[in-house]
Write a protein that holds these residues in place. Structure first.
Motif, PDB file in Angstrom:
ATOM      1  N   ASN A 166       0.345  -1.041   0.330  1.00  0.00           N
ATOM      2  CA  ASN A 166       0.037   0.038   0.183  1.00  0.00           C
ATOM      3  C   ASN A 166       0.672   1.189  -0.216  1.00  0.00           C
ATOM      4  O   ASN A 166      -0.158   2.092   0.127  1.00  0.00           O
ATOM      5  CB  ASN A 166      -1.052   0.222   1.312  1.00  0.00           C
ATOM      6  CG  ASN A 166      -1.823  -0.840   0.951  1.00  0.00           C
ATOM      7  OD1 ASN A 166      -3.274  -0.587   0.371  1.00  0.00           O
ATOM      8  ND2 ASN A 166      -1.657  -1.903   1.598  1.00  0.00           N
ATOM      9  N   ILE A 167       1.975   1.018  -0.361  1.00  0.00           N
ATOM     10  CA  ILE A 167       3.176   2.773   0.157  1.00  0.00           C
ATOM     11  C   ILE A 167       2.630   3.412  -1.179  1.00  0.00           C
ATOM     12  O   ILE A 167       3.048   4.728  -0.881  1.00  0.00           O
ATOM     13  CB  ILE A 167       4.500   1.632  -0.349  1.00  0.00           C
ATOM     14  CG1 ILE A 167       5.326   3.039  -0.253  1.00  0.00           C
ATOM     15  CG2 ILE A 167       4.737   1.758  -2.380  1.00  0.00           C
ATOM     16  CD1 ILE A 167       5.672   2.379   1.406  1.00  0.00           C
ATOM     17  N   ARG A 168       1.843   3.266  -2.054  1.00  0.00           N
ATOM     18  CA  ARG A 168       1.231   4.111  -2.972  1.00  0.00           C
ATOM     19  C   ARG A 168       0.526   4.844  -2.332  1.00  0.00           C
ATOM     20  O   ARG A 168      -0.741   5.951  -3.366  1.00  0.00           O
ATOM     21  CB  ARG A 168       1.044   3.922  -4.547  1.00  0.00           C
ATOM     22  CG  ARG A 168       2.459   2.756  -5.423  1.00  0.00           C
ATOM     23  CD  ARG A 168       1.803   2.594  -6.481  1.00  0.00           C
ATOM     24  NE  ARG A 168       1.398   1.685  -6.736  1.00  0.00           N
ATOM     25  CZ  ARG A 168       1.009   0.725  -7.906  1.00  0.00           C
ATOM     26  NH1 ARG A 168       1.066   0.783  -8.932  1.00  0.00           N
ATOM     27  NH2 ARG A 168       0.245  -0.596  -7.372  1.00  0.00           N
ATOM     28  N   TYR A 169      -0.860   4.103  -1.454  1.00  0.00           N
ATOM     29  CA  TYR A 169      -2.015   4.684  -1.742  1.00  0.00           C
ATOM     30  C   TYR A 169      -1.338   4.820   0.331  1.00  0.00           C
ATOM     31  O   TYR A 169      -1.233   4.630   1.077  1.00  0.00           O
ATOM     32  CB  TYR A 169      -2.910   3.143  -1.561  1.00  0.00           C
ATOM     33  CG  TYR A 169      -3.060   2.756  -2.453  1.00  0.00           C
ATOM     34  CD1 TYR A 169      -3.199   3.239  -3.800  1.00  0.00           C
ATOM     35  CD2 TYR A 169      -2.368   1.581  -3.070  1.00  0.00           C
ATOM     36  CE1 TYR A 169      -3.351   2.442  -5.022  1.00  0.00           C
ATOM     37  CE2 TYR A 169      -2.512   0.767  -3.391  1.00  0.00           C
ATOM     38  CZ  TYR A 169      -3.193   0.818  -5.294  1.00  0.00           C
ATOM     39  OH  TYR A 169      -2.937   0.676  -6.170  1.00  0.00           O
ATOM     40  N   GLU A 170      -2.228   6.426   0.463  1.00  0.00           N
ATOM     41  CA  GLU A 170      -1.684   7.500   1.686  1.00  0.00           C
ATOM     42  C   GLU A 170      -2.559   6.699   3.108  1.00  0.00           C
ATOM     43  O   GLU A 170      -2.144   6.316   4.007  1.00  0.00           O
ATOM     44  CB  GLU A 170      -1.916   8.614   1.539  1.00  0.00           C
ATOM     45  CG  GLU A 170      -2.000   9.453   2.397  1.00  0.00           C
ATOM     46  CD  GLU A 170      -2.457  11.053   2.381  1.00  0.00           C
ATOM     47  OE1 GLU A 170      -2.827  12.070   3.261  1.00  0.00           O
ATOM     48  OE2 GLU A 170      -3.036  11.379   0.540  1.00  0.00           O
ATOM     49  N   LYS A 171      -3.467   6.637   2.349  1.00  0.00           N
ATOM     50  CA  LYS A 171      -4.540   6.524   3.877  1.00  0.00           C
ATOM     51  C   LYS A 171      -4.713   5.462   4.235  1.00  0.00           C
ATOM     52  O   LYS A 171      -4.629   4.326   5.030  1.00  0.00           O
ATOM     53  CB  LYS A 171      -6.119   6.535   2.976  1.00  0.00           C
ATOM     54  CG  LYS A 171      -7.291   6.308   4.289  1.00  0.00           C
ATOM     55  CD  LYS A 171      -8.921   6.624   4.158  1.00  0.00           C
ATOM     56  CE  LYS A 171      -9.411   6.346   5.188  1.00  0.00           C
ATOM     57  NZ  LYS A 171      -9.340   6.010   6.176  1.00  0.00           N
ATOM     58  N   GLU A 172      -4.279   3.858   3.500  1.00  0.00           N
ATOM     59  CA  GLU A 172      -3.443   3.007   3.876  1.00  0.00           C
ATOM     60  C   GLU A 172      -2.845   2.709   4.310  1.00  0.00           C
ATOM     61  O   GLU A 172      -2.643   1.802   5.297  1.00  0.00           O
ATOM     62  CB  GLU A 172      -3.819   1.908   2.760  1.00  0.00           C
ATOM     63  CG  GLU A 172      -5.832   1.542   2.017  1.00  0.00           C
ATOM     64  CD  GLU A 172      -6.090   2.784   1.687  1.00  0.00           C
ATOM     65  OE1 GLU A 172      -5.285   3.359   0.963  1.00  0.00           O
ATOM     66  OE2 GLU A 172      -7.380   2.828   0.750  1.00  0.00           O
ATOM     67  N   ALA A 173      -1.518   2.757   3.124  1.00  0.00           N
ATOM     68  CA  ALA A 173      -0.612   3.281   4.037  1.00  0.00           C
ATOM     69  C   ALA A 173      -0.315   3.609   5.451  1.00  0.00           C
ATOM     70  O   ALA A 173       0.114   3.338   6.596  1.00  0.00           O
ATOM     71  CB  ALA A 173       0.360   3.239   3.268  1.00  0.00           C
TER      72      ALA A 173
END
Length: 1665
Positions: free
Chosen positions: A1224-1231
């Motif tokens: 999830n490194i590309r997804y702000e909320k998830e990471a």
């Protein structure tokens, strides 16, 4: 003048002289005709001689004289007039006069009884309420004054009682119907006066008279009471008075009507109130003697129901209105107060009334209010609208109001209908119509439900009538008549419809030459008339018979002329029906718009209609001079009904106006369920149609203008009847003979409906229907009584008295109250007392084991109560109240029946409750019958049960210590609750069986789970019993549905059915709400944690003390050495991948229970732990943050489990988290959510004292550098927001590592646990090298105390000054790192190395955040960047490798740091002060720490300016910058020049920073410490700083300002620095001296002067030139 008083607006209206006598002459001896008001006025002249017009008497003698004259005047009025207005006026004046009048009036009580007569005349007989009120208040003041002699009060009381005697005598002689109705309704004030007199006499009596013995004087029997008025001379005679009034109460007949709440029997209310008042005064012995009265009040006054014998009189009970019933209820409460005998009698009466043999099934409403469903006040019953059935309702009401049609249909034998033998009554149209007419005739309800008739009425396709589809009433009439006529064919009433509606239309074609007529007659039930363009119905009828010429091509072929001739074609009425129905054609098809439209034209119709002009004989007589005589009245019709349509052609509503027959001939409006009076004078405006005029405001003309709009309501069907009756099909009787002559043998040849003498309903309503109506009416009347709010309030009062009197309460009272709550209160609309009743029942059941067993036995017998309340009731408070009662019962019985749960009763013939009787339960759980389960052996299996031991619970018993324990295991099979000897087990098993159908009731099933949960919480045995009943898999099956893949064979107690054969399961939830699974999961949680999950390959002895065990299970284990292992099958399905996944996907609302269940499953079970981690990893990698939130919580919760696999589990969890971050490194909320979860673990207090803390450190030592630097931060796809979150997480990790490492030295055991991991880390580190390719030497230095304090506190996520609450930040302690494990020294070096690697990225991110077009609106992320620079500072320890890292890896640390400071300062100037200042402050602290550990690094700072310049050149350049403001240009890394005067920017930083005291102490003090340190070491920087204007400003603000505390670090730093520079720099000393002198003028604060004087003295010592 009396006349003036009588006509005064403010005075009560006078009574007309035409009224009848107010006082019965027989008792009060008042005779003569009452004169007019003028005659009364003449008796009291307006002259000075009138005693009532004189001024107030001045002395006693004059007062006595006036009173005597008033008495004389009273006698004159009574002897010549009976006008109560004049008497009221006299009493009012007496009351306003001097109190001495009372003594004179009392003296006249015996001498002149006219005073009492006058009082009754004005107090009772007067119809004016205001006059009665004035008289009452005046009499109260006169007769209860202290001046009124007590003995005369007794005399007055006895005289007033004669009124009661008069009324009761009339009742006893059956003269009640002849008594003036106002007599009873106007007696309220009299009884109030009697009560006041009684209380006055009691209060003014001495205590000796009130002795119990004196009060106990009482007649032995009410039945033997004397009928004469008792003589009351003292209060000891009150017993006699009570007996006499009670007797009068018992002999008083019913007066109040069922449907007239305003028609109150105040006489009855007064009698009840008098008895009530006297009972309160007399002794309890007297109360116990009134048992007969109590029964009479309960039965005859309150709950007596009418029977057939009451048809000719007013129906019982006596009390029908709310006021009278409240009085009766209060009397019963009074009789029961402190009288156990009466309480027991009332309990017996209540139980006999409330006892339920079978629960009612006719009530589906949970807000049942019988009063709202009571019959209309006019006495007619309406028809309920099922959606769009108004057309049918309005027509059927017209049919019902035609007496011969009603009689004929009710008298028909519905069993003779063709194919009746094949049709049930539900599909028999005639029977359903009879049922409808019977209810309209006899029902006591407001309206009748036509659902049965709609189902019996079938269309041409055999489908029942659709109640949601609107139809044309004329079309429905034709079809309905056809079906009804077909039903009547095999009966003697086959000609019924023809006799009533049958007429004939003659269609004629007349040749114009030979006058030959061709006729064709046809039956007709309705005449359809055009209304468009017609002024009235008469005009429409003229058009109907006018005819048309057939000429030209349309010539008619005349048989007589043998050729085509001009002919006249017309229609006329050959036979008129007895009931004529005219259909006004209000709907037509518009060919222009191609749609059906409504004709709203005005069309009048007469109340009386002469149809002779439209008959065949009249038309022929007019044209051919032929006359045909008909009987008188044959052509005259009267309007009896109008069926109205309102609305448009597409949508609308039907209702009827109907005139009564053979009664009062009043008009009523029948509008579905409502029946109200109708004024026929409004017929033109309500039925004719046309237009109506309304006014609306015109903004142009600024006035109201008329607006004419068409009326959408108009008559559609007209029903006319004639008094003359003629039967058309009787050939033996001439058509001209009316019904009155049909009494010979000729009338018996064929049956015809009677038009005159209709029998009583019981004579022709079918017995089956009549009996059912009697039963329904009786039940409905009882409902009105027991569902009334006053009944609930009374029962609550009785319950309160019982609670205060009996301990414990009688079982019969508990039964009565339970019956009332479960059968009445739960269905009642008025539930305000529900909570009070539930509390009382809970208290009562908590005191009686017998009552608890009775309740469960009753609930099993009447299972509908539990099903309806727990699954169907929409009121949550009600369900919760029921569960609260069950909770008390369970807790009361559980300790007594624990040993009986598994004991079976032999030869149980059948289960208590057949589950398949529940709604929608055709293939659900069926309890196994005893015939299928023979024998009590637990190993015996039914064909409906699983055939292996996977369902068995394994009981483990231990002996000895836990280390050397010997285990014995036995199997415990599933239980059969329906055969249990425990009534508690049976009922709980029944509740479990309801779970089969609970999906259908998903909105309301939460309390069902709460009830079972309450049982499970009673103890360990109860939880195990639920498991033995198969509850774990049942709950899991409900929660997971088809997704759980639990086969039917696994559900214990069910038929072995495959899922496909059971059909598709009911889907729970909708778009508005989802099921509440909290109680279900709480129940599942406690059941799962009551057992242990055994894995033979991974088991060891200490797994028995699983920390996740419930408190009851843990106590059982420790006290008795007994554990139970979860059934193998339950554990397999519960821990399956799909089950775990579904639990975490759908369990977000019950996260606590889900986490507890999964943690318990994972304890000492590495297999399940791996399964959970794999499931969580897949969800985290594939789903959004909202979807995997519970997966992440469950995963993180596994870290806290302490068992033998804790180290393995920590590695699994952290590896799963790392994989989730990478995915999830590309997804702000998830990471960010994952990183936030990781930080929560590292900061959690739960880790204190937990070996997990050491294990986390060991894992981080091995995997930390790669995971968080190379693998995460430098991933190209990682966005800046995620990188900032990684920084914050890294901060938490470093804290955890350092703290754990420092603490690990305190425990050799902890060090031993981490030795293996430390060796792995050391080996891994040996392979690492510095970025320059050189090995790193082992450092040796000290640890900053500030670092230790920071590491010991949790981070605050809010945006505020980091560490502002920390104290003693400038102090350090020295702790040799040699005392710490070697890996800690290596850790500091590696952490610092990884942080330095990130510096360029941080630089880009910070400068990006300060830009106006970047993320986060240009704000600097406080936590992320501040934490980064704080970490850098904490990792500094003075080692040699730090200098190399700072200088070589960052291309000069000063360049990067000052560039960051410059950019961040710009953000602070742009309005983002707080966020910028925190990060800026941490950079300053880091900068200061660098120079403290490595002072030589300051050379790099100044080397940007020296560049081999001489001192003069440096001074010149400094002056140039100060004068011109130009910046020094330098070459950046890209070879381009950039403007960057970092000295100036550094000197300006404190100007743009926050000015709060906390911030100054935290950051600004260290900022000046850094500036002073650089200035002391570097001349160039010192000159720049001392010549900068802001330096002098800081001295003014922070040193010379008295508001700054001298003890603060900021003050000391600036003060010491200023002294140092003043001593060594003559230029600054001079400038400072001038500043001190310039600011020392005027009256300044002494402290400020003292601070300045200190500097001045020092400067003088150094000298100023």
């Amino acid at each position: 003048m009396l006349q003036n008083i009588f006509v005064n607006k403010d005075h009560p209206a006078t009574v007309s002289s035409s009224h009848d006598s107010y006082l019965p002459s027989k008792h009060l001896d008042l005779t003569g005709t009452p004169p007019t008001i003028d005659a009364c006025d003449s008796l009291v002249s307006s002259g000075s001689s009138s005693p009532l017009h004189k001024k107030k008497p001045d002395n006693l003698a004059e007062c006595e004289n006036v009173t005597k004259q008033c008495l004389t005047l009273l006698n004159s009025i009574l002897s010549s007039s009976k006008n109560p207005t004049a008497i009221s006026w006299l009493f009012d004046n007496w009351a306003k006069s001097d109190d001495n009048n009372s003594s004179l009036l009392s003296a006249n009580i015996d001498k002149n009884s006219n005073l009492c007569k006058a009082l009754l005349s004005s107090l009772v007989w007067c119809p004016n309420e205001e006059i009665r009120t004035i008289t009452f208040s005046s009499a109260l003041k006169i007769f209860i004054s202290n001046q009124f002699d007590k003995k005369y009060t007794f005399a007055l009381l006895s005289l007033l009682l004669t009124f009661i005697q008069h009324v009761t005598e009339s009742s006893q002689t059956n003269q009640q119907q002849h008594i003036n109705g106002s007599l009873i309704s106007q007696s309220e004030k009299l009884f109030l006066l009697l009560e006041s007199l009684i209380m006055h006499l009691w209060d003014t009596s001495d205590d000796q008279e009130k002795e119990p013995k004196a009060r106990a004087v009482f007649f032995s029997s009410l039945d033997d009471s004397s009928d004469s008025v008792p003589i009351i001379s003292n209060i000891s005679h009150f017993g006699r008075l009570l007996s006499w009034i009670a007797f009068k109460l018992m002999t008083h007949g019913p007066y109040e009507q069922q449907r007239n709440e305003s028609d109150i029997d105040f006489f009855l209310v007064g009698l009840i109130s008098l008895v009530d008042k006297l009972c309160q005064l007399l002794s309890n012995t007297t109360k116990s003697s009134l048992s007969a009265l109590l029964q009479h009040v309960f039965n005859q006054c309150l709950f007596d129901l009418p029977v057939a014998e009451h048809a000719a009189s007013i129906n019982p009970p006596k009390c029908k209105t709310s006021k009278s019933r409240q009085a009766a209820f209060h009397l019963i409460v009074t009789l029961c107060s402190r009288c156990p005998e009466n309480i027991e009698l009332v309990i017996e009466l209540i139980l006999a009334q409330q006892k339920v043999d079978k629960p009612r099934t006719d009530l589906s409403d949970w807000n049942w209010n019988p009063l709202a469903k009571d019959k209309n006040a006019c006495g007619y019953v309406g028809l309920g609208n099922l959606g769009a059935t108004c057309y049918m309702n309005s027509l059927l009401q017209q049919f019902f109001m035609i007496p011969p049609l009603r009689f004929g249909l009710l008298a028909a034998d519905s069993t003779k209908v063709e194919e009746a033998g094949k049709l049930p009554t539900e599909e028999n149209l005639l029977y359903q119509l009879q049922l409808l007419f019977g209810n309209l005739l006899l029902s006591e309800k407001k309206y009748f439900d036509t659902r049965g008739l709609c189902n019996a009425y079938k269309d041409f396709d055999g489908q029942p009538l659709n109640p949601g589809e609107q139809q044309d009433v004329d079309e429905f009439f034709s079809i309905f008549m056809d079906k009804l006529e077909t039903s009547l064919k095999p009966m003697k009433e086959k000609n019924l419809l023809k006799d009533i509606f049958g007429g004939e239309i003659c269609n004629q074609i007349i040749c114009q030459e030979c006058k030959h007529q061709s006729e064709r007659c046809e039956d007709c039930l309705v005449l359809s008339l055009d209304v468009k363009g017609k002024k009235s119905v008469l005009e429409s009828l003229d058009l109907y018979v006018e005819g048309e010429m057939l000429d030209g091509e349309n010539k008619y072929f005349c048989e007589n002329c043998s050729g085509k001739r001009d002919s006249l074609k017309r229609a006329c009425i050959s036979t008129l029906p007895n009931t004529l129905i005219l259909h006004l054609k209000r709907f037509e098809f518009d060919l222009e718009i191609m749609r059906k439209v409504k004709v709203n034209d005005c069309c009048e119709f007469p109340m009386e209609l002469d149809m002779s002009l439209y008959t065949k004989e009249f038309i022929e007589a007019r044209h051919e001079d032929v006359t045909k005589k008909q009987a008188l009245g044959y052509y005259q019709f009267n309007l009896k009904g109008v069926l109205v349509h309102t609305g448009t052609a597409d949508s609308g509503h039907y209702y009827s106006f109907i005139k009564e027959r053979h009664k009062g001939e009043e008009w009523y409006c029948f509008n579905d369920g409502s029946v109200t009076p109708f004024d026929p004078s409004t017929m033109p405006s309500t039925c004719f149609g046309g237009t109506k005029v309304s006014h609306k405001f015109d903004p142009l003309s600024q006035k109201m203008i008329p607006n004419e709009t068409p009326k959408q309501y108009s008559a559609y069907l007209l029903i006319y009847e004639r008094n003359y009756v003629e039967f058309q099909d009787n050939s033996n009787i001439k058509n001209s003979r009316p019904l009155s002559t049909l009494h010979d043998e000729q009338a018996k040849e064929i049956w015809h409906p009677p038009y005159e003498k209709i029998l009583a309903p019981s004579g022709y309503v079918p017995k089956e229907i009549f009996d059912e109506l009697v039963r329904e009416n009786t039940q409905f009347l009882m409902d009105k009584f027991i569902f009334a709010p006053e009944y609930s309030a009374w029962l609550l009062n009785v319950a309160t008295i019982v609670t205060d009197t009996f301990h414990p309460p009688p079982l019969d009272m508990i039964k009565s109250l339970t019956y009332f709550v479960l059968e009445v209160l739960v269905r009642s609309k008025e539930k305000s007392l529900l909570e009070s009743f539930m509390k009382i029942l809970c208290n009562w059941y908590g005191t009686s084991v017998q009552a608890c067993r009775w309740l469960l036995d009753t609930l099993l017998l009447h299972s509908e109560w539990s099903v309806s309340i727990l699954l169907k009731c929409p009121i949550q408070a009600l369900r919760q109240g029921f569960v609260s009662i069950l909770t008390v019962v369970f807790s009361k019985l559980a300790p007594l029946e624990t040993e009986l749960y598994s004991v079976e009763v032999e030869d149980v013939k059948a289960t208590v409750v057949e589950i398949n009787e529940l709604d929608n339960c055709s293939e659900e759980i069926m309890p196994v019958m005893a015939t299928e389960l023979k024998g009590s052996n637990t190993t015996s299996r039914s064909k409906y049960m699983c055939q292996d031991h996977a369902n068995d619970i394994i009981l483990w018993k231990t002996s000895g210590s836990i280390d050397s324990a010997k285990f014995e295991s036995t199997r415990e099979g599933r239980v059969r609750w329906w055969k249990s000897k425990s009534i508690l087990a049976q009922y709980v098993g029944f509740l479990m069986s309801l779970l089969v159908n609970c999906e259908v009731n998903w909105k309301r099933f939460d309390q069902l789970f709460e009830a079972i949960y309450a049982f499970a919480c009673c103890g360990y045995a109860e939880s195990i019993y639920c498991i033995q009943c198969g509850m774990i898999l049942r709950l899991l099956d409900i929660f997971l549905g088809d997704s759980g893949n639990i086969p039917a064979t696994a559900l214990i107690g069910t038929k072995v059915l495959e899922r496909s054969s059971r059909g598709r399961r009911f889907l729970m939830g909708d778009k508005f709400s989802s099921p509440n699974f909290s109680p279900l999961m709480a129940l599942l949680d406690i059941l799962v944690r009551s057992t242990i999950v055994y894995n033979k390959s991974e088991c060891e002895a200490n797994f028995l003390y699983a920390p996740g065990l419930s408190s009851d299970a843990m106590m059982e284990a420790k006290l008795n050495g007994r554990w139970r292992v979860m059934p193998k099958q339950d554990a397999e399905y519960l821990s399956a991948n799909k089950a775990l996944q579904m639990l975490m996907e759908q369990g977000l609302s019950v996260a606590g229970s889900v986490k507890g269940i999964i943690s318990h499953l994972c304890f000492n079970n590495l297999t399940i732990s791996k399964r959970v981690c794999m499931t969580c990893q897949k969800s985290i990698e594939d789903n959004k943050s909202e979807e995997f939130s519970l997966f992440l919580d469950v995963l993180l919760n596994l870290v806290y489990i302490i068992d033998r696999f804790q180290s393995n589990r920590v590695h699994l969890v952290m590896s799963t988290i790392m994989a989730g971050i990478k995915a999830n490194i590309r997804y702000e909320k998830e990471a960010n959510d994952i990183l936030r979860g990781l930080r929560s673990i590292l900061q959690s207090d739960k880790l204190d004292g937990n070996p997990c803390k050491i294990m986390l450190k060991d894992w981080l030592l091995v995997d930390f550098p790669g995971c968080f630097v190379e693998d995460l931060f430098q991933i190209p796809e990682a966005i800046q927001e995620v990188k900032r979150s990684i920084i914050s997480t890294k901060y938490c990790i470093v804290k955890t590592l350092l703290l754990t490492s420092l603490n690990s030295g305190d425990s050799s055991r902890k060090r031993k646990q981490s030795d293996d991991v430390s060796i792995l880390y050391a080996e891994k580190r040996m392979a690492l090298s510095t970025p320059m390719g050189k090995s790193v030497p082992t450092p040796s230095s000290s640890i900053n105390a500030e670092m230790l304090k920071y590491l010991s506190d949790e981070d605050d996520e809010d945006v505020k000054f980091v560490g502002m609450s920390k104290k003693n930040l400038d102090t350090t302690i020295t702790m040799p790192l040699a005392s710490i494990c070697n890996q800690n020294q290596d850790l500091l070096r590696d952490v610092l190395t990884s942080l330095i690697f990130l510096f360029n990225d941080i630089n880009d991110m910070v400068t990006g955040c300060t830009g106006s077009k970047r993320h986060n609106n240009g704000n600097v992320d406080t936590k992320a960047f501040a934490d980064y620079f704080e970490l850098l500072r904490l990792c500094l320890s003075g080692q040699r490798h730090e200098k190399d890292l700072l200088l070589h890896q960052c291309n000069g640390i000063h360049q990067g740091l000052l560039h960051l400071l410059w950019k961040i300062d710009l953000a602070g100037r742009a309005g983002r002060r707080v966020a910028a200042d925190i990060t800026k402050g941490e950079i300053i602290l880091f900068y200061e720490e660098i120079l403290a550990h490595h002072p030589e690094l300051g050379d790099e700072f100044t080397s940007n300016f020296n560049q081999n310049k001489t001192e003069k050149e440096l001074n010149d350049s400094i002056g140039m910058v100060e004068k011109t403001g130009e910046n020094i240009k330098r070459t950046n890394d890209g070879g381009k020049e950039e403007t960057f005067d970092h000295m100036s920017k550094l000197l300006e930083l404190f100007v743009t920073s926050s000015k709060t005291e906390e911030y100054n102490e935290k950051y600004i003090a260290h900022y000046y410490s850094l500036m002073i340190s650089l200035s002391k070491s570097y001349t160039v920087f010192r000159k720049r700083m001392l010549n900068h204007g802001n330096w002098m400003w800081s001295l003014r603000v922070f040193v010379f300002n008295t508001s700054v505390n001298e003890k603060e670090h900021l003050y000391k730093t600036l003060c010491d620095g200023a002294m140092h520079f003043a001593e060594h720099d003559i230029t600054f000393r001079k400038a400072l001296f001038l500043e001190l002198l310039d600011g020392n003028q005027g009256n300044e604060n002494e402290n400020k002067n003292a601070r300045k004087l200190r500097f001045i003295k020092a400067i003088k010592e150094w000298g100023v030139h």
